[in-house]
Design an enzyme around this catalytic site. Structure first.
Site, PDB file in Angstrom:
ATOM      1  N   GLY A  36       0.817  -1.204   0.000  1.00 20.74           N
ATOM      2  CA  GLY A  36       0.000   0.000   0.000  1.00 20.74           C
ATOM      3  C   GLY A  36       0.854   1.259   0.000  1.00 20.74           C
ATOM      4  O   GLY A  36       2.066   1.211   0.231  1.00 20.74           O
ATOM      5  N   TYR A 140      -1.658 -19.626  -0.386  1.00 22.15           N
ATOM      6  CA  TYR A 140      -2.508 -18.444  -0.197  1.00 22.15           C
ATOM      7  C   TYR A 140      -3.955 -18.848   0.085  1.00 22.15           C
ATOM      8  O   TYR A 140      -4.566 -18.408   1.070  1.00 22.15           O
ATOM      9  CB  TYR A 140      -2.435 -17.551  -1.430  1.00 22.15           C
ATOM     10  CG  TYR A 140      -3.504 -16.484  -1.476  1.00 22.15           C
ATOM     11  CD1 TYR A 140      -3.572 -15.502  -0.490  1.00 22.15           C
ATOM     12  CD2 TYR A 140      -4.452 -16.461  -2.504  1.00 22.15           C
ATOM     13  CE1 TYR A 140      -4.557 -14.521  -0.520  1.00 22.15           C
ATOM     14  CE2 TYR A 140      -5.425 -15.488  -2.536  1.00 22.15           C
ATOM     15  CZ  TYR A 140      -5.482 -14.522  -1.554  1.00 22.15           C
ATOM     16  OH  TYR A 140      -6.470 -13.566  -1.585  1.00 22.15           O
ATOM     17  N   LYS A 144      -5.912 -18.426   3.822  1.00 23.84           N
ATOM     18  CA  LYS A 144      -7.171 -17.679   3.984  1.00 23.84           C
ATOM     19  C   LYS A 144      -8.271 -18.592   4.536  1.00 23.84           C
ATOM     20  O   LYS A 144      -9.112 -18.155   5.338  1.00 23.84           O
ATOM     21  CB  LYS A 144      -7.592 -17.080   2.645  1.00 23.84           C
ATOM     22  CG  LYS A 144      -6.635 -16.026   2.108  1.00 23.84           C
ATOM     23  CD  LYS A 144      -6.567 -14.788   2.985  1.00 23.84           C
ATOM     24  CE  LYS A 144      -7.644 -13.787   2.646  1.00 23.84           C
ATOM     25  NZ  LYS A 144      -7.431 -12.492   3.333  1.00 23.84           N
ATOM     26  N   ILE A 198       0.548 -10.278 -21.944  1.00 27.50           N
ATOM     27  CA  ILE A 198       1.146 -11.545 -21.527  1.00 27.50           C
ATOM     28  C   ILE A 198       0.066 -12.443 -20.918  1.00 27.50           C
ATOM     29  O   ILE A 198      -0.665 -12.033 -20.009  1.00 27.50           O
ATOM     30  CB  ILE A 198       2.277 -11.314 -20.513  1.00 27.50           C
ATOM     31  CG1 ILE A 198       3.435 -10.561 -21.179  1.00 27.50           C
ATOM     32  CG2 ILE A 198       2.767 -12.644 -19.943  1.00 27.50           C
ATOM     33  CD1 ILE A 198       4.580 -10.240 -20.254  1.00 27.50           C
ATOM     34  N   ILE A 199      -0.019 -13.654 -21.422  1.00 30.94           N
ATOM     35  CA  ILE A 199      -1.012 -14.626 -20.960  1.00 30.94           C
ATOM     36  C   ILE A 199      -0.280 -15.882 -20.504  1.00 30.94           C
ATOM     37  O   ILE A 199       0.539 -16.439 -21.237  1.00 30.94           O
ATOM     38  CB  ILE A 199      -2.008 -14.964 -22.088  1.00 30.94           C
ATOM     39  CG1 ILE A 199      -2.804 -13.706 -22.476  1.00 30.94           C
ATOM     40  CG2 ILE A 199      -2.948 -16.082 -21.658  1.00 30.94           C
ATOM     41  CD1 ILE A 199      -3.713 -13.897 -23.673  1.00 30.94           C
ATOM     42  N   ARG A 264       1.206 -21.079 -14.499  1.00 31.06           N
ATOM     43  CA  ARG A 264       1.762 -20.882 -13.163  1.00 31.06           C
ATOM     44  C   ARG A 264       1.257 -21.953 -12.205  1.00 31.06           C
ATOM     45  O   ARG A 264       0.062 -22.273 -12.216  1.00 31.06           O
ATOM     46  CB  ARG A 264       1.398 -19.492 -12.645  1.00 31.06           C
ATOM     47  CG  ARG A 264       1.982 -18.374 -13.470  1.00 31.06           C
ATOM     48  CD  ARG A 264       1.524 -17.007 -12.993  1.00 31.06           C
ATOM     49  NE  ARG A 264       0.076 -16.840 -13.126  1.00 31.06           N
ATOM     50  CZ  ARG A 264      -0.557 -15.693 -12.952  1.00 31.06           C
ATOM     51  NH1 ARG A 264       0.134 -14.611 -12.620  1.00 31.06           N
ATOM     52  NH2 ARG A 264      -1.860 -15.606 -13.098  1.00 31.06           N
TER      53      ARG A 264
END
Length: 309
Positions: A36, A140, A144, A198-199, A264
């Site tokens: 931030g 991640y 969570k 970019i993909i 990814r």
């Protein structure tokens, strides 16, 4: 009303802080400024610069005694969590425990920002509902989900009131392409520079894109609604990354080309959230379509680029 927003200097948090100030609330922001920025915190909010997992978080919430705590501070990068799971757990699990400690002392309601990552995606066209099986595909998503479990147990142990909001892929003004910024922000920046989009992978992975202003409205609705509930905040529509690229090319009237890179690890194939429960318990439904949101972003980006020239 007194409120605390952790992560209030970030993309979603700063937008929420602005909306709360517009309502006349007294807002305190906790943000370590790792992602931030100070200048994103709207004027009128008081900023404390330390991480959610610091002991000071619980102490500050306990002394400030807010009616509501919005907990958005988190490590949100899927790739980062794969590389550094300890840091991910420290931020997302320990950070939530610190917030819970503060809420316990101050009797505050907690509105927690969770993620569709707890589901890990699905195959076919099946909608993900709050009761769907949880198969996090990255640390991640797992961290969570663990935080959600702590919150629900804290409600039973200590009587903490809560609403958990599971976001789809949030996009909108103020999102940056730095680090692991959302695909919309990355596309926006590259198209403005005339660079190929970019993909990762074949581009056929489907995502549910929800506008940041709709997410802010969901948080505001949770102040007085959704007691003890978990709600998906999404649109029920899935857009492939290839379709998103085509939308940018059509609305931007330019085709800078595409570069396909390897997929990814941990990337879900399809994530599409059913928002019916949010409509029933929060009175919330998405208001902005993806095409409307992208058109607005491209319009602002074009004006900004011209001014810079």
């Amino acid at each position: 009303m007194r409120v605390v927003v952790t992560g209030g200097a970030g993309f979603i948090g700063s937008r929420l802080v602005g909306a709360l100030l517009d309502r006349g609330e007294e807002v305190l922001v906790i943000d370590d400024l790792s992602t931030g920025k100070v200048d994103k915190v709207p004027y009128g909010a008081k900023l404390y610069a330390f991480p959610a997992e610091a002991e000071e978080t619980a102490e500050l919430i306990a002394s400030f005694r807010p009616e509501v705590v919005f907990h958005l501070a988190a490590q949100v990068g899927m790739g980062s969590s794969m590389r550094k799971p300890v840091e991910d757990g420290r931020s997302n699990v320990l950070g939530t425990l610190r917030v819970l400690e503060g809420c316990r002392e101050s009797a505050s309601k907690l509105v927690f920002s969770s993620t569709s990552g707890v589901y890990g995606g699905t195959s076919g066209s099946r909608l993900l509902r709050e009761t769907s099986v949880k198969r996090p595909s990255s640390p991640y998503g797992l961290s969570k989900w663990a935080a959600e479990q702590y919150i629900q147990h804290a409600a039973r142990w200590w009587g903490i009131r809560f609403t958990i909001l599971r976001y789809a892929n949030v996009y909108g003004p103020g999102q940056t392409a730095k680090g692991e910024g959302g695909v919309v922000a990355c596309f926006l920046e590259r198209q403005a520079r005339g660079m190929p989009l970019i993909i990762h992978g074949d581009g056929e992975q489907g995502r549910d894109f929800v506008h940041v202003d709709d997410v802010v409205r969901a948080n505001l609705a949770a102040i007085d609604s959704g007691e003890g509930e978990i709600c998906n905040i999404g649109t029920a529509a899935a857009t492939s990354i290839n379709e998103l690229a085509s939308l940018f090319e059509r609305l931007g009237r330019v085709s800078p080309g595409r570069i396909y890179e390897s997929g990814r690890p941990g990337d879900a194939r399809l994530s599409r959230l059913c928002p019916r429960k949010a409509e029933a318990v929060l009175g919330w439904r998405p208001a902005k379509t993806l095409e409307e949101g992208i058109a607005e972003l491209l319009s602002v980006s074009t004006r900004t680029h011209r001014l810079q020239l």
